[in-house]
Write a protein that holds these residues in place. Structure first.
Motif, PDB file in Angstrom:
ATOM      1  N   VAL A 118       4.831  -8.002  31.299  1.00  0.00           N
ATOM      2  CA  VAL A 118       5.243  -6.558  30.908  1.00  0.00           C
ATOM      3  C   VAL A 118       5.047  -5.680  32.261  1.00  0.00           C
ATOM      4  O   VAL A 118       4.794  -5.957  32.870  1.00  0.00           O
ATOM      5  CB  VAL A 118       5.106  -5.813  29.314  1.00  0.00           C
ATOM      6  CG1 VAL A 118       4.588  -6.603  28.375  1.00  0.00           C
ATOM      7  CG2 VAL A 118       3.269  -6.631  30.060  1.00  0.00           C
ATOM      8  N   VAL A 119       5.814  -4.323  31.672  1.00  0.00           N
ATOM      9  CA  VAL A 119       5.614  -2.941  33.294  1.00  0.00           C
ATOM     10  C   VAL A 119       5.060  -2.323  32.447  1.00  0.00           C
ATOM     11  O   VAL A 119       4.666  -1.829  31.451  1.00  0.00           O
ATOM     12  CB  VAL A 119       6.232  -2.666  33.673  1.00  0.00           C
ATOM     13  CG1 VAL A 119       6.548  -1.746  34.821  1.00  0.00           C
ATOM     14  CG2 VAL A 119       7.708  -3.668  34.165  1.00  0.00           C
ATOM     15  N   THR A 120       3.685  -2.278  32.989  1.00  0.00           N
ATOM     16  CA  THR A 120       2.405  -1.106  33.116  1.00  0.00           C
ATOM     17  C   THR A 120       2.688   0.261  33.274  1.00  0.00           C
ATOM     18  O   THR A 120       3.298   0.122  35.017  1.00  0.00           O
ATOM     19  CB  THR A 120       1.214  -1.349  32.747  1.00  0.00           C
ATOM     20  OG1 THR A 120       0.780  -2.473  34.121  1.00  0.00           O
ATOM     21  CG2 THR A 120       1.028  -3.263  32.159  1.00  0.00           C
ATOM     22  N   GLY A 121       1.819   1.180  32.853  1.00  0.00           N
ATOM     23  CA  GLY A 121       1.987   2.097  33.537  1.00  0.00           C
ATOM     24  C   GLY A 121       0.706   2.832  33.447  1.00  0.00           C
ATOM     25  O   GLY A 121      -0.724   1.897  34.051  1.00  0.00           O
ATOM     26  N   ILE A 122      -0.144   3.928  33.256  1.00  0.00           N
ATOM     27  CA  ILE A 122      -1.153   4.404  33.511  1.00  0.00           C
ATOM     28  C   ILE A 122      -2.508   4.080  32.192  1.00  0.00           C
ATOM     29  O   ILE A 122      -1.725   3.777  31.319  1.00  0.00           O
ATOM     30  CB  ILE A 122      -1.824   6.220  33.590  1.00  0.00           C
ATOM     31  CG1 ILE A 122      -1.362   6.536  31.982  1.00  0.00           C
ATOM     32  CG2 ILE A 122      -0.626   6.547  34.772  1.00  0.00           C
ATOM     33  CD1 ILE A 122      -0.633   7.818  32.066  1.00  0.00           C
ATOM     34  N   ASP A 123      -3.594   3.920  32.398  1.00  0.00           N
ATOM     35  CA  ASP A 123      -4.744   3.685  30.964  1.00  0.00           C
ATOM     36  C   ASP A 123      -5.388   4.310  31.719  1.00  0.00           C
ATOM     37  O   ASP A 123      -5.983   4.581  32.385  1.00  0.00           O
ATOM     38  CB  ASP A 123      -4.812   1.870  31.316  1.00  0.00           C
ATOM     39  CG  ASP A 123      -5.683   1.974  32.287  1.00  0.00           C
ATOM     40  OD1 ASP A 123      -7.123   2.266  32.253  1.00  0.00           O
ATOM     41  OD2 ASP A 123      -4.996   0.703  33.156  1.00  0.00           O
ATOM     42  N   ASP A 124      -5.751   5.213  30.220  1.00  0.00           N
ATOM     43  CA  ASP A 124      -7.497   5.424  30.612  1.00  0.00           C
ATOM     44  C   ASP A 124      -7.985   4.705  30.241  1.00  0.00           C
ATOM     45  O   ASP A 124      -9.860   5.108  29.215  1.00  0.00           O
ATOM     46  CB  ASP A 124      -7.038   6.431  28.712  1.00  0.00           C
ATOM     47  CG  ASP A 124      -6.945   5.966  27.552  1.00  0.00           C
ATOM     48  OD1 ASP A 124      -7.079   4.227  27.547  1.00  0.00           O
ATOM     49  OD2 ASP A 124      -6.607   6.837  26.774  1.00  0.00           O
ATOM     50  N   GLY A 125      -8.597   3.504  29.982  1.00  0.00           N
ATOM     51  CA  GLY A 125     -10.563   3.025  29.582  1.00  0.00           C
ATOM     52  C   GLY A 125      -9.790   2.014  28.331  1.00  0.00           C
ATOM     53  O   GLY A 125     -10.782   1.026  27.812  1.00  0.00           O
ATOM     54  N   THR A 126      -8.969   2.570  27.750  1.00  0.00           N
ATOM     55  CA  THR A 126      -8.864   2.348  26.672  1.00  0.00           C
ATOM     56  C   THR A 126      -7.547   1.872  25.984  1.00  0.00           C
ATOM     57  O   THR A 126      -7.409   0.422  25.775  1.00  0.00           O
ATOM     58  CB  THR A 126      -9.057   3.671  24.995  1.00  0.00           C
ATOM     59  OG1 THR A 126     -10.969   3.269  25.352  1.00  0.00           O
ATOM     60  CG2 THR A 126      -9.628   2.820  24.229  1.00  0.00           C
ATOM     61  N   GLY A 179       9.026  -4.240  28.292  1.00  0.00           N
ATOM     62  CA  GLY A 179       8.732  -5.842  28.399  1.00  0.00           C
ATOM     63  C   GLY A 179       8.959  -6.287  27.078  1.00  0.00           C
ATOM     64  O   GLY A 179       8.771  -6.911  26.519  1.00  0.00           O
ATOM     65  N   ILE A 180       8.182  -5.290  26.260  1.00  0.00           N
ATOM     66  CA  ILE A 180       8.199  -5.496  25.466  1.00  0.00           C
ATOM     67  C   ILE A 180       8.451  -4.164  24.264  1.00  0.00           C
ATOM     68  O   ILE A 180       8.729  -3.247  25.058  1.00  0.00           O
ATOM     69  CB  ILE A 180       7.204  -5.404  24.541  1.00  0.00           C
ATOM     70  CG1 ILE A 180       5.716  -4.970  24.538  1.00  0.00           C
ATOM     71  CG2 ILE A 180       6.576  -7.386  24.578  1.00  0.00           C
ATOM     72  CD1 ILE A 180       4.393  -5.172  24.077  1.00  0.00           C
TER      73      ILE A 180
END
Length: 323
Positions: free
Chosen positions: A270-278, A285-286
């Motif tokens: 998958v291609v991810t972006g930002i995350d906030d820790g949660t 990708g999905i």
């Protein structure tokens, strides 16, 4: 009594059977179980990365208004909280000489007082800027000196906070922010960063930079001195497809998830972006309708804190997680 050979054989057999049974019973409990997995579906949500700070409400520009001469306040024309324009008369006062003259005239009758009031006009205390009266420091009949602040004006109430040197490079003028007050913790006030100090100060052996955040609109309940909590938004993604961070793994710099395929899980990139820790943003990708395997919520493994968090301590962390 001594056992014969037959008795010895029977006793040995009993002992062997007992030991074998003990091992068979104990063995299942000695097997280390892996994490319990569950199927989850991606969800749509807003994700943001923020820098949190505590500050205080204070005037952007705090202006003390002092009388031009010493004398007596005759009339106050504004109250605290009034919004005034530049040039508005805030109060009327008499010089010490005028005050003495009027006091003497009162002993001669009201007509004499009116005569001298027409001849000897009062002095006006005027607002030099547009703003809000935040302090009314004098009342009619009060004697004031030329160094006394009779009013305090504020052109706008803002939040003064501090950002430490490790975060200040991530803060930019114009970034959005969300403000909450301790006194009104259920109300979120949108704002933005409008100034970052160029000179640092030291607090608890840490270099900090004063950072000022102004509300988009100042609420009526804002008061100077109130404690405020500020979340400065570094990045945000509205309506993002997302998964819990423990559902996404990284290996050799490639992000992937595990999906169910027959009897065995199948890896899918998958291609991810930002995350906030949660939660982490899934860019591609999905789809929202594809189930993903993740560590079951609430699962903990003995002596394996990294696995209970859903990540390996030897895997690199995704960039952009909240501090």
């Amino acid at each position: 009594m001594k056992l014969n050979n037959k008795g010895k054989i029977i006793a040995a057999a009993v002992i062997i059977v007992f030991i074998a049974g003990f091992i068979i019973v104990k063995k299942p409990f000695s097997v280390k179980k892996g994490p319990q997995m569950e199927e989850i579906f991606p969800e749509i949500r807003d994700i943001s990365i923020v820098i949190s700070a505590t500050g205080v409400v204070q005037p952007m520009n705090r202006l003390e208004i002092k009388p031009p001469i010493a004398g007596r306040i005759e009339k106050v024309l504004v109250r605290e909280g009034d919004v005034v324009s530049k040039g508005k008369v805030l109060a009327l006062m008499s010089s010490s000489e005028r005050a003495a003259l009027l006091d003497a005239a009162r002993a001669q009758g009201e007509d004499n007082v009116k005569k001298w009031e027409e001849i000897y006009k009062p002095i006006s205390v005027i607002a030099p800027i547009n703003g809000t009266v935040i302090v009314r420091g004098s009342e009619p009949g009060q004697t004031v000196g030329s160094g006394d602040a009779v009013f305090v004006l504020s052109d706008r109430l803002v939040i003064k906070t501090s950002v430490d040197e490790t975060d200040v490079g991530k803060v930019k003028v114009g970034q959005k922010a969300v403000i909450t007050l301790d006194a009104y913790s259920d109300t979120e006030i949108p704002g933005s960063v409008y100034h970052i100090s160029y000179e640092s100060s030291v607090m608890n052996n840490v270099s900090i930079y004063e950072t000022f955040v102004k509300p988009d609109k100042v609420p009526d309940f804002f008061r100077s001195g109130m404690t405020a909590n500020v979340n400065i938004i570094r990045a945000e993604s509205k309506g993002a497809l997302s998964l819990p961070v423990n559902a996404v793994k990284i290996k050799d710099g490639v992000s992937f998830v595990m999906i169910k395929s027959g009897d065995k899980p199948k890896r899918k990139e998958v291609v991810t972006g930002i995350d906030d820790g949660t939660y982490v943003e899934i860019k591609s990708g999905i789809t929202q309708n594809e189930a993903v395997l993740a560590v079951k919520s609430g699962y903990t493994a003995n002596n394996d804190n990294a696995r209970s968090a859903g990540t390996s301590p030897f895997m690199p962390k995704r960039p952009g997680a909240r501090r």
